[in-house]
Design a protein around this motif. Structure first.
Motif, PDB file in Angstrom:
ATOM      1  N   ASP A   1      -6.989   7.673  -5.599  1.00 52.96           N
ATOM      2  CA  ASP A   1      -6.983   6.208  -5.506  1.00 52.96           C
ATOM      3  C   ASP A   1      -7.574   5.578  -6.765  1.00 52.96           C
ATOM      4  O   ASP A   1      -7.065   4.560  -7.269  1.00 52.96           O
ATOM      5  CB  ASP A   1      -7.789   5.753  -4.278  1.00 52.96           C
TER       6      ASP A   1
ATOM      7  N   ARG B   1     -11.945   3.363   0.366  1.00 53.78           N
ATOM      8  CA  ARG B   1     -10.739   3.283  -0.463  1.00 53.78           C
ATOM      9  C   ARG B   1     -10.645   1.967  -1.242  1.00 53.78           C
ATOM     10  O   ARG B   1      -9.879   1.880  -2.206  1.00 53.78           O
ATOM     11  CB  ARG B   1      -9.487   3.475   0.392  1.00 53.78           C
TER      12      ARG B   1
ATOM     13  N   LEU C   1      -4.651  10.096   0.877  1.00 57.36           N
ATOM     14  CA  LEU C   1      -5.387   9.543   2.017  1.00 57.36           C
ATOM     15  C   LEU C   1      -4.519   8.671   2.911  1.00 57.36           C
ATOM     16  O   LEU C   1      -4.930   8.321   4.022  1.00 57.36           O
ATOM     17  CB  LEU C   1      -6.594   8.747   1.515  1.00 57.36           C
ATOM     18  N   ASP C   2      -3.307   8.319   2.455  1.00 61.85           N
ATOM     19  CA  ASP C   2      -2.384   7.603   3.335  1.00 61.85           C
ATOM     20  C   ASP C   2      -1.973   8.486   4.510  1.00 61.85           C
ATOM     21  O   ASP C   2      -1.539   7.982   5.552  1.00 61.85           O
ATOM     22  CB  ASP C   2      -1.124   7.181   2.566  1.00 61.85           C
TER      23      ASP C   2
ATOM     24  N   LYS D   1     -11.319   3.033   5.086  1.00 62.23           N
ATOM     25  CA  LYS D   1     -10.719   1.866   4.428  1.00 62.23           C
ATOM     26  C   LYS D   1     -11.693   1.250   3.432  1.00 62.23           C
ATOM     27  O   LYS D   1     -11.305   0.904   2.301  1.00 62.23           O
ATOM     28  CB  LYS D   1     -10.317   0.819   5.480  1.00 62.23           C
TER      29      LYS D   1
ATOM     30  N   LEU E   1     -10.003  10.024  -2.872  1.00 57.38           N
ATOM     31  CA  LEU E   1     -10.663   8.891  -3.530  1.00 57.38           C
ATOM     32  C   LEU E   1     -10.486   8.958  -5.051  1.00 57.38           C
ATOM     33  O   LEU E   1     -10.347   7.925  -5.705  1.00 57.38           O
ATOM     34  CB  LEU E   1     -12.150   8.860  -3.163  1.00 57.38           C
TER      35      LEU E   1
END
Length: 249
Positions: A123, A92, A72-73, A89, A120
């Motif tokens: 993360d 995350r 997701l970066d 954001k 997700l």
């Protein structure tokens, strides 16, 4: 036996993998830096802890079975699908996961549902959670085979103990009644103890048609939507907008 061989042998017995594999590196660096006894002991322990954390993360990421694209970066906010920078954001930050909330990512094909769900999960794993990604097709196979193969049973048991399970492409295809019942039983078990991410291109109203059972669909949605954020993604397919070609432009 040489001292170096003894070090490797004892390190192997104690499962100090880093020291076992690289004693020469450690000793050579110590000869250069000349640390105190305390500093050298601390260095050995730090290296082992860092190595174990790294291998544990690699193992959990492998078990998560993420698709190729999931970082997701690298999320492309130029894609007009309704997902804002603050919204992603906040997702995350994973506060919803710690509160056992579910997410339903709903929208047409190619609008980023799978990418967000997998990201997700990625993360969550990196934050120390047990998180897994699985397609609905794969999940149905696991539910059918868990009584017959150890592989399917192990996968099923991991899902039961997970902090987060992302199920991709729910209701993309109709499923049989006994498969739908097995799926409901899983969701019922996960209810309020595991967060679930659902990606789907069908509205909740269409789930009853796909399941051919309005009562079962209602019970399923009742558990998923109890503590849930529904994120509606819109727009054109990212894949079609960025379609590759073998021909020169």
């Amino acid at each position: 036996m040489k001292v170096l061989d003894q070090i490797k042998n004892y390190a192997d017995i104690l499962r100090l993998t880093k020291l076992k594999n690289e004693p020469e590196v450690v000793l050579h660096q110590a000869q250069i830096d000349k640390p105190s006894y305390q500093e050298f002991a601390l260095l050995l322990l730090q290296r082992e802890v860092q190595h174990r954390r790294k291998t544990d993360l690699e193992r959990r990421l492998k078990l998560a079975r993420l698709p190729k694209d999931h970082n997701l970066d690298k999320y492309d906010f130029n894609m007009a699908n309704g997902m804002s920078v603050p919204q992603l954001k906040q997702l995350r930050e994973l506060l919803w996961l710690e509160q056992n909330y579910n997410l339903i990512l709903m929208g047409p094909s190619g609008t980023g549902k799978t990418y967000v769900a997998a990201g997700l999960v990625n993360d969550a794993v990196k934050s120390g959670h047990k998180a897994y990604f699985i397609t609905m097709e794969e999940l149905v196979t696991v539910l059918k085979m868990k009584e017959m193969t150890s592989t399917a049973l192990n996968t099923y048991n991991r899902l039961l103990k997970a902090h987060l399970v992302a199920i991709d492409d729910i209701m993309l295809f109709p499923i049989k009644k006994h498969e739908a019942v097995a799926f409901f039983n899983l969701i019922n078990h996960l209810h309020e103890q595991t967060s679930v991410i659902i990606t789907t291109n069908k509205s909740p109203q269409q789930w009853a048609e796909m399941l051919d059972d309005e009562v079962l669909a209602t019970a399923l949605l009742d558990r998923l939507l109890f503590k849930c954020e529904v994120v509606k993604l819109t727009g054109k397919s990212y894949r079609m907008e960025n379609r590759k070609t073998i021909f020169e432009q």
